[in-house]
Design an enzyme around this catalytic site. Structure first.
Site, PDB file in Angstrom:
ATOM      1  N   ASP A 178       0.910  -1.139   0.000  1.00  0.00           N
ATOM      2  CA  ASP A 178       0.000   0.000   0.000  1.00  0.00           C
ATOM      3  C   ASP A 178       0.951   1.190   0.000  1.00  0.00           C
ATOM      4  O   ASP A 178       1.589   1.463   1.038  1.00  0.00           O
ATOM      5  CB  ASP A 178      -0.892   0.018   1.244  1.00  0.00           C
ATOM      6  CG  ASP A 178      -1.889   1.161   1.175  1.00  0.00           C
ATOM      7  OD1 ASP A 178      -1.491   2.254   0.719  1.00  0.00           O
ATOM      8  OD2 ASP A 178      -3.049   0.975   1.567  1.00  0.00           O
ATOM      9  N   HIS A 179       1.088   1.864  -1.137  1.00  0.00           N
ATOM     10  CA  HIS A 179       2.196   2.826  -1.242  1.00  0.00           C
ATOM     11  C   HIS A 179       2.056   3.994  -0.268  1.00  0.00           C
ATOM     12  O   HIS A 179       3.030   4.680   0.013  1.00  0.00           O
ATOM     13  CB  HIS A 179       2.394   3.296  -2.687  1.00  0.00           C
ATOM     14  CG  HIS A 179       1.325   4.177  -3.192  1.00  0.00           C
ATOM     15  ND1 HIS A 179       0.120   3.713  -3.645  1.00  0.00           N
ATOM     16  CD2 HIS A 179       1.269   5.521  -3.302  1.00  0.00           C
ATOM     17  CE1 HIS A 179      -0.620   4.723  -4.012  1.00  0.00           C
ATOM     18  NE2 HIS A 179       0.034   5.834  -3.817  1.00  0.00           N
ATOM     19  N   HIS A 241      -6.095   2.495   1.310  1.00  0.00           N
ATOM     20  CA  HIS A 241      -5.329   3.651   1.806  1.00  0.00           C
ATOM     21  C   HIS A 241      -6.012   4.342   2.995  1.00  0.00           C
ATOM     22  O   HIS A 241      -5.372   4.621   4.004  1.00  0.00           O
ATOM     23  CB  HIS A 241      -5.152   4.688   0.692  1.00  0.00           C
ATOM     24  CG  HIS A 241      -4.678   4.095  -0.596  1.00  0.00           C
ATOM     25  ND1 HIS A 241      -3.626   3.207  -0.660  1.00  0.00           N
ATOM     26  CD2 HIS A 241      -5.107   4.251  -1.874  1.00  0.00           C
ATOM     27  CE1 HIS A 241      -3.428   2.855  -1.931  1.00  0.00           C
ATOM     28  NE2 HIS A 241      -4.317   3.470  -2.683  1.00  0.00           N
TER      29      HIS A 241
END
Ligand code: NAP
Length: 487
Positions: A178-179, A241
């Site tokens: 999950d950047h 996110h």
């Protein structure tokens, strides 16, 4: 002194957008900083028939500015090989194994392998099975798998996918990206929260009125209409996110920063989210879809006019919601979340509104809000908005901002999200990745909302492109006596 990690990367989807835009530049940065050096190689695979030379050219270009390809970029790209491979064909894995073993020998990699699944998740099960059956996972060295979102489209599909992958790999070998967890300011949040008794002392329902999380995008769906129309903002942004940010903001201090302890605390939060009844959901959640902007008709098209989008689509491009976290720390403190496409600006910001029982010494005029803000993107920094005295002959309050915005120079040593996360995988540190237990808890929560939403047809479109979403989003927060801090 930086110690290089010996590693062979096998990138499935080596010709794709993600590989070119994010992975090759991230690997190059790790190479420039000596985390990868002599003992590393990359195999890129996809169906296209490319030669090694052509692939190396693509990689050199991907890590270079415009037309200037440096010697260093070429040297880096010389570690790359390409194999044309349809992941559904078993025999390709045999050739892949031969190539992997020979590169392992050539670069003395000692069996360390990283499998990067940079393609549609529908292939992950097949790839994992074949990696095991054709003995591409090694006996010596480490085997680690990096997985991209979306991980399933609901809890049952995520579980099925997970079970397939787990037939080959243990949870400890899986690194689900999950950047947002690689972002400088999200990692800084942990430092600020747990590195200051002052902050920790007010980080609870007694001193915090509400927390607001905004992840706004100014772009529409662009060329992702086909995928997005089956997903929507709830699945595409909130499930991953937004809920990750909520869990980090709300979690209890972990015993240590190791993955096991952090995951344990995050899962407790995700499992404490209140599941609403249909009536509560209608009160506490808003969905929206963008329309044209009547004031700027040439600038924007409505979502329903986007390519590969159903012209009667009920897919939401905006979600706002009020979350309740049922733990003693957050009793009666709402977490408001907001995310959407075609909003005013591209911004990620967290605003923590503190209680402010100022003494009745300042007359009738209302005191301004006391807010602790974490600016994640595009600005990066922390601000505290306090009431101070307006310079002048009388005591009159005004809002003042104590602010630390990171400059470009300060951020020069801060790796990009993908560089940071791939660097963590090389070290075997999975703290900033999503554990299955987090994924399971967040999908169950999302499925509950989705199930109720899917039983009714929303009145879309309901917000103009370039605005901050539907009016109902402002009403949602206003009914509790608050307003969005970021407008
Ligand atoms: P993409 O550009 O469409 O790339 C897909 C890759 O898969 C291509 O290399 C394609 O190459 C390969 N491929 C497709 N079918 C194949 C098959 N049967 N056998 C072997 N290779 C096959 O997609 P992307 O944007 O790079 O995204 C990849 C994944 O990352 C997706 O799951 C996406 O949701 C996720 N993701 C992407 C981004 C991003 O910024 N792009 C961000 C977050 C997550 P050939 O056509 O040559 O076979």
């Amino acid at each position: 002194m930086i110690q290089e990690t010996k590693a062979l990367f096998i990138i499935f989807g080596g010709t794709g957008d993600l590989a070119r835009r994010k992975l090759y530049p991230a690997l190059f940065k790790l190479y420039q900083k000596n985390y990868l050096k002599k003992h590393f190689a990359v195999i890129g695979t996809a169906r296209r028939e490319w030669s090694d030379d052509y692939y190396q050219e693509i990689v050199s270009q991907a890590v270079s500015d415009e037309d200037t390809v440096t010697e260093e970029a070429r040297e880096f790209a010389s570690h790359f090989r390409y194999q044309s491979h349809n992941v559904n064909d078993t025999e390709h894995y045999e050739t892949l194994k031969i190539l992997a073993d020979s590169l392992d020998q050539e670069y003395s990699i000692e069996g360390n392998r990283l499998f990067y699944l940079a393609m549609s998740p529908s292939f992950f099960g097949t790839i994992s099975k074949n990696l095991k059956d054709q003995q591409l996972v090694t006996e010596k060295g480490f085997d680690r798998v990096i997985i991209e979102k979306p991980f399933g489209s609901d809890f049952p599909s995520a579980k099925k996918l997970n079970d397939q992958i787990r037939n080959t790999f243990d949870e400890s070998q899986l690194y689900r990206i999950d950047h947002y967890l690689g972002k400088e300011m999200i990692q800084n949040l942990m430092a600020v929260r747990f590195g200051n008794s002052l902050v920790e002392s007010f980080w609870n329902h007694r001193y915090i009125k509400n927390i607001q999380i905004t992840l706004s995008e100014s772009l529409g769906v662009e060329e992702r209409g086909g995928y997005y129309d089956t997903s929507g903002a709830l699945r595409d942004m909130v499930q991953n996110h937004v809920l990750q940010l909520v869990s980090i903001l709300a979690m209890e201090p972990p015993q240590t920063f190791c993955a096991e302890n952090v995951t344990k605390e995050k899962v407790k939060i995700l499992s404490s989210l209140k599941y609403y009844s249909k009536e509560e959901l209608d009160n506490h959640f808003v969905r929206g879809q963008y329309a044209e902007n009547p004031a700027r008709p040439d600038e924007y098209s409505a979502y329903r006019q986007e390519e590969k989008v159903d012209e009667k689509s009920s897919t939401e491009t905006f979600v706002a919601g009020r979350l309740e976290i049922q733990t003693p720390r957050w009793k009666d403190t709402p977490f408001y979340i907001r995310t959407g496409k075609r909003l005013k600006d591209k911004t990620t910001q967290i605003d923590v509104e503190l209680v402010n029982h100022s003494l009745p010494l300042f007359g009738e005029k209302e005191t301004a809000k006391t807010v602790f803000s974490l600016k994640v993107d595009p600005d990066k920094g922390i601000s505290l908005y306090l009431n101070g005295k307006k310079a002048g002959p009388i005591i009159e309050l005004e809002s003042i901002e104590l602010s630390k915005l990171y400059t470009k120079e300060e951020l020069v040593n801060s790796p990009e999200d993908y560089e940071k996360l791939i660097g963590d995988v090389l070290k075997g540190n999975s703290t900033n990745f999503v554990h299955w237990d987090e994924l399971a808890a967040s999908w169950k929560f999302i499925d509950h909302i989705r199930g109720m939403w899917d039983s009714t047809t929303p009145e879309f479109p309901n917000y103009p492109s370039g605005s901050m979403g539907p009016e109902a989003s402002d009403k949602l927060i206003a009914q509790d006596g608050f307003s969005w801090f970021l407008n």
